[in-house]
Write an enzyme that holds these catalytic residues in place. Structure first.
Site, mmCIF file in Angstrom:
data_model
loop_
_atom_site.group_PDB
_atom_site.id
_atom_site.type_symbol
_atom_site.label_atom_id
_atom_site.label_comp_id
_atom_site.label_asym_id
_atom_site.label_seq_id
_atom_site.Cartn_x
_atom_site.Cartn_y
_atom_site.Cartn_z
ATOM 1 N N ARG A 101 41.942 49.986 34.735
ATOM 2 C CA ARG A 101 41.700 48.663 35.332
ATOM 3 C C ARG A 101 42.238 47.625 34.353
ATOM 4 O O ARG A 101 41.752 47.520 33.223
ATOM 5 C CB ARG A 101 40.201 48.460 35.584
ATOM 6 N N HIS A 128 44.709 47.045 44.461
ATOM 7 C CA HIS A 128 43.482 47.836 44.304
ATOM 8 C C HIS A 128 43.605 49.037 45.255
ATOM 9 O O HIS A 128 42.908 49.124 46.275
ATOM 10 C CB HIS A 128 42.275 46.965 44.621
ATOM 11 N N GLN A 131 40.531 51.234 46.416
ATOM 12 C CA GLN A 131 39.667 50.501 47.343
ATOM 13 C C GLN A 131 40.216 50.599 48.765
ATOM 14 O O GLN A 131 39.486 50.950 49.707
ATOM 15 C CB GLN A 131 39.613 49.023 46.911
ATOM 16 N N ASP A 221 36.898 39.199 50.907
ATOM 17 C CA ASP A 221 36.669 39.450 49.478
ATOM 18 C C ASP A 221 36.386 38.092 48.832
ATOM 19 O O ASP A 221 36.586 37.039 49.455
ATOM 20 C CB ASP A 221 37.912 40.140 48.873
ATOM 21 N N CYS A 261 34.829 44.652 49.874
ATOM 22 C CA CYS A 261 34.960 45.620 48.768
ATOM 23 C C CYS A 261 33.775 45.548 47.814
ATOM 24 O O CYS A 261 33.509 46.524 47.118
ATOM 25 C CB CYS A 261 36.266 45.378 48.022
ATOM 26 N N ARG A 289 33.968 55.152 48.256
ATOM 27 C CA ARG A 289 34.823 55.104 47.062
ATOM 28 C C ARG A 289 34.749 56.451 46.341
ATOM 29 O O ARG A 289 35.757 57.014 45.921
ATOM 30 C CB ARG A 289 34.355 53.979 46.111
#
Ligand code: CP
Ligand code: NVA
Length: 303
Positions: A101, A128, A131, A221, A261, A289
């Site tokens: 990340r 991402h 995700q 988001d 998310c 996830r």
């Protein structure tokens, strides 16, 4: 050896193979089976930003598969104590897979360029992918199919939106994005999307009501992503009309499910009424996830 830095790195059939593995592993988990297929394997999580879901779901997924995880935060000095190339060459000879990340997408690309094991992007400023894979896997579970569905994303055209658009393109899901003019996909991303997926059914609008019409999923988001805190006031002011609230959900079909998310900023991009309401699937979406990433780990470690 393969890396997954964006969903442009995968073919549609590879995504389908990852979904099939995730389905098998999810069913096995539900039956109490935790086959240690990665016993003796080590996963490194190299994270420059905070995380709940990505960190815990990858750690748990790999533990269920018999592997071990080490979390590497700021103290390893990525790009500080030695050159990024030396760092990448050394780290990736110790471990079997790195989930990274990073603040800037170029950092993950640089890590992968010198890596001798697979690198998975666990979120950058641009993408991402894990995700979006989990999100489409969730939509498939909920609606029983993907091709021909419509996902409407309302809000900032950010890292999550980029990956969702690419995932939808792969899986023949129509994608609509409603964002203010200055917070839409940029030309560089639209060119990449057109180059890789010219057949994507993409609707770009500034009107959320238009986007959610006929939608099977309504997604939002945060308006201020990690690293954008200095722009908070202006972003909130411009994005305010893009809140997903009861009025907007009422403009979508009743079959539409609300997705996010997470983490959510309740009262900003989404109201309590929607995120806690009957159309919301944010909790099973987050659960997936872990299941999807098991499929991704199983796939990537078999390449
Ligand atoms: N959705 C997601 O990636 O959450 P975290 O930032 O908590 O990992
Ligand atoms: N767009 C958000 C996603 C967090 C999972 C961010 O980058 O902060």
């Amino acid at each position: 050896m393969r890396h997954v830095l964006t969903l442009f790195d995968l073919s549609t059939s590879e995504i389908e193979a990852i979904f099939a593995l995730a389905t098998t592993l999810k069913k096995a988990h539900a039956s109490g089976i935790r086959e240690p297929r990665f016993a003796g394997h080590v996963q490194a999580l190299l994270f420059e930003k905070p995380s709940l879901r990505t960190r815990v779901s990858f750690e748990t997924a790999f533990a269920h598969l018999g592997g071990t995880t080490m979390y590497l935060g700021a103290d390893v000095g990525w790009g500080q104590r030695e050159s990024p190339a030396d760092f990448a060459r050394v780290l990736t000879q110790y471990v079997d897979v790195v989930v990274c990340r990073a603040n800037e997408h170029a950092r993950v690309e640089q890590l992968a360029a010198y890596a001798s094991c697979p690198v998975i992007n666990g979120l950058t400023d641009r993408y991402h992918p894990c995700q979006a894979l989990a999100d489409l896997f969730t939509l498939l579970e909920v609606h029983g199919r993907l091709a021909g569905l419509k996902l409407a994303y309302v809000g900032d055209a950010n890292n999550v939106a980029h990956s969702l658009a690419v995932a939808c393109a792969h899986l023949q899901v129509r994608f609509a994005i409603a964002a203010p003019a200055d917070y839409q996909f940029d030309t560089a991303f639209l060119e990449l999307l057109e180059e890789h997926h010219p057949s994507l059914d993409l609707q770009v609008t500034t009107n959320p009501l238009e986007a959610v019409r006929d939608a099977d999923g309504v997604y939002t988001d945060v308006w201020v992503s990690m690293g954008q805190e200095a722009q908070r006031q202006e972003r909130i002011a411009v994005l305010r009309p893009y809140q997903v609230n009861g009025e907007l959900m009422a403009a979508a079909p009743s079959r539409a499910r609300f997705m996010h998310c997470l983490p959510a900023h309740r009262g900003e991009e989404v109201t309590d009424e929607v995120i806690d309401g009957p159309q919301s699937i944010v909790v099973p979406q987050a659960a997936n996830r872990m299941h999807l990433q098991k499929g991704l780990l199983a796939w990537i470690l078999a390449q």
